[in-house]
Design a protein around this motif. Sequence first.
Motif, PDB file in Angstrom:
ATOM      1  N   SER A  70       0.818  -1.208   0.000  1.00 29.04           N
ATOM      2  CA  SER A  70       0.000   0.000   0.000  1.00 29.04           C
ATOM      3  C   SER A  70       0.850   1.257   0.000  1.00 29.04           C
ATOM      4  O   SER A  70       1.814   1.372   0.727  1.00 29.04           O
ATOM      5  N   ARG A  83       0.364 -10.772   5.056  1.00 25.81           N
ATOM      6  CA  ARG A  83      -0.240  -9.607   4.424  1.00 25.81           C
ATOM      7  C   ARG A  83      -1.427 -10.012   3.574  1.00 25.81           C
ATOM      8  O   ARG A  83      -1.357 -10.953   2.795  1.00 25.81           O
ATOM      9  N   ASP A  84      -2.497  -9.293   3.736  1.00 30.88           N
ATOM     10  CA  ASP A  84      -3.735  -9.565   2.997  1.00 30.88           C
ATOM     11  C   ASP A  84      -3.855  -8.522   1.883  1.00 30.88           C
ATOM     12  O   ASP A  84      -4.282  -7.392   2.111  1.00 30.88           O
ATOM     13  N   LYS A  85      -3.484  -8.908   0.672  1.00 33.65           N
ATOM     14  CA  LYS A  85      -3.441  -7.947  -0.428  1.00 33.65           C
ATOM     15  C   LYS A  85      -4.831  -7.446  -0.801  1.00 33.65           C
ATOM     16  O   LYS A  85      -5.002  -6.291  -1.204  1.00 33.65           O
ATOM     17  N   GLU A  86      -5.843  -8.297  -0.660  1.00 35.60           N
ATOM     18  CA  GLU A  86      -7.208  -7.853  -0.955  1.00 35.60           C
ATOM     19  C   GLU A  86      -7.660  -6.802   0.058  1.00 35.60           C
ATOM     20  O   GLU A  86      -8.324  -5.826  -0.299  1.00 35.60           O
ATOM     21  N   GLU A  87      -7.296  -7.006   1.304  1.00 35.45           N
ATOM     22  CA  GLU A  87      -7.638  -6.035   2.345  1.00 35.45           C
ATOM     23  C   GLU A  87      -6.918  -4.711   2.109  1.00 35.45           C
ATOM     24  O   GLU A  87      -7.487  -3.629   2.292  1.00 35.45           O
ATOM     25  N   ALA A  89      -5.930  -3.514  -0.797  1.00 36.62           N
ATOM     26  CA  ALA A  89      -6.548  -2.852  -1.944  1.00 36.62           C
ATOM     27  C   ALA A  89      -7.876  -2.211  -1.560  1.00 36.62           C
ATOM     28  O   ALA A  89      -8.204  -1.107  -2.008  1.00 36.62           O
ATOM     29  N   TYR A  90      -8.649  -2.902  -0.715  1.00 33.70           N
ATOM     30  CA  TYR A  90      -9.937  -2.385  -0.276  1.00 33.70           C
ATOM     31  C   TYR A  90      -9.766  -1.094   0.518  1.00 33.70           C
ATOM     32  O   TYR A  90     -10.450  -0.087   0.280  1.00 33.70           O
ATOM     33  N   GLU A  92      -7.168   0.886   0.482  1.00 35.47           N
ATOM     34  CA  GLU A  92      -6.616   1.913  -0.390  1.00 35.47           C
ATOM     35  C   GLU A  92      -7.707   2.571  -1.231  1.00 35.47           C
ATOM     36  O   GLU A  92      -7.687   3.779  -1.471  1.00 35.47           O
ATOM     37  N   GLU A  93      -8.665   1.773  -1.651  1.00 37.87           N
ATOM     38  CA  GLU A  93      -9.783   2.330  -2.415  1.00 37.87           C
ATOM     39  C   GLU A  93     -10.602   3.276  -1.547  1.00 37.87           C
ATOM     40  O   GLU A  93     -11.014   4.358  -1.988  1.00 37.87           O
TER      41      GLU A  93
END
Length: 336
Positions: A70, A83-87, A89-90, A92-93
Motif C-alpha cells: 500500500s 499480508r492480505d493484499k485484498e484487504e 486494496a480495499y 486503499e480504495e
Amino acid sequence: MEFPVRLDDKNYDIKKFLRDHPGGTNTLKNYKGKNILQAMEKFGHSVNAYHMLNDFKVESEKDSNLSGVSENGRIITKEEDSRDKEEIAYLEELEGRLDWSKPLLSQLDAIAPDYEKWVNSAVYRHCRLFSSPLLEALTFTPWYLVPACWLPAILWLATHQYREHVAHDNSEVLSILQFFWHLALGLFLWSIIEYSLHRWVFHLDPGKNLTMIKIHFLIHGLHHKMPFDGLRQVFPPVPALMLACIIYQPVSWFLSYPLIKLTGGLIGYLTYDMIHYYVHHGSPADGTYLYAMKRYHSNHHFVNHDRAFGISSEIWDHVFKTFVKLRTLGFSLRWD
C-alpha cells in the motif's frame, strides 16, 4: 538525522516514528540502515506494522513504480501474521475517496457505507477537520491545558466542601474519614463512567447515518484514525465541562453529598486524561503500572479496537469480559 530501513526493496525513513513505536525505541535501534523483514517476522508483527511503514516511504525513481505494498500507509486492525493484499486494496480504495489536503469532515459522505472499517485503519499523519480557521483551532488542545483548567476547579471544590461539611460547626458535620470516603466513592463512580463512555458512547456504531458518523468522528473516531496526533488526545475543557454538568444532574438527585462526589469524579477524570496522553507519548519503565497500561492501550488501538476499553484501569474490562491478555515479553520496551 534520518533513520533509514528497508523492506521489500523499498526504502523508509522512520525517524519521526521511533518514540511512538508501540514496541519501543530500543527494539528498533539495531536495525538502522538494515532490512527489517526478518526482524518483523521474528517478533510476530501483524499486517498493521507492514502497512504503517508506507507513511514513511522514501520515494525514489527505483521504488516509485513498484506495486504490491500500500502506498497510502494503512494500519489494519486485524491480527494476522501475513499480508492480505485484498484487504490492502480495499482500504486503499476507501482512502482514495478522500482528499487529505482538504477538510475531512465535509468529505465523510464518501466513506459513510464503510465508515467503521475506514476509521479503524489508522494512519501516521495529521488532518484538517474544518475549513474555518477558528473552528479548526478549537479542535486542538495541548495536554497541559487540561490540568491548568481543572486543577483550580478541583482544589476550589474540595476546599469549599471541606469547609462546609468538615470544618463547619453544624449538625451534619462529616469526619475527615467520611469526607474522603465520599471523595473515593466519586472516584469509583468515575471509573464506571470512563469505561461506559468509552465502550458504549465513543465506540457506538453510527451505522450509515452521515450526521451520526460526523459526531462519532469528532468525539472519538478521529483519535482512532490518527492515534499519534498529540493535540487531539485530551478532552477540550469546554465540552468536558458540559459533559460533567450533564452527568452531575441525575447523580445529584439520589446521592448524598453530590458535590464531594463530583470532586472525586473530577479527580478521576483528570487522572484518566493525563494517563491517556501519557500512554500515547510517555516513556514508562518496565514493571510500572503505566508501562502495562501503555501496552494495553496500544493493543486497543492496533489489534482489538472492540475490546480493552479501560485506559486508567483494567477493572471493568474484567467485569464486562472485554479484557485482553497481552503476550509476555522476554525483554523490556523503552520509548526514549
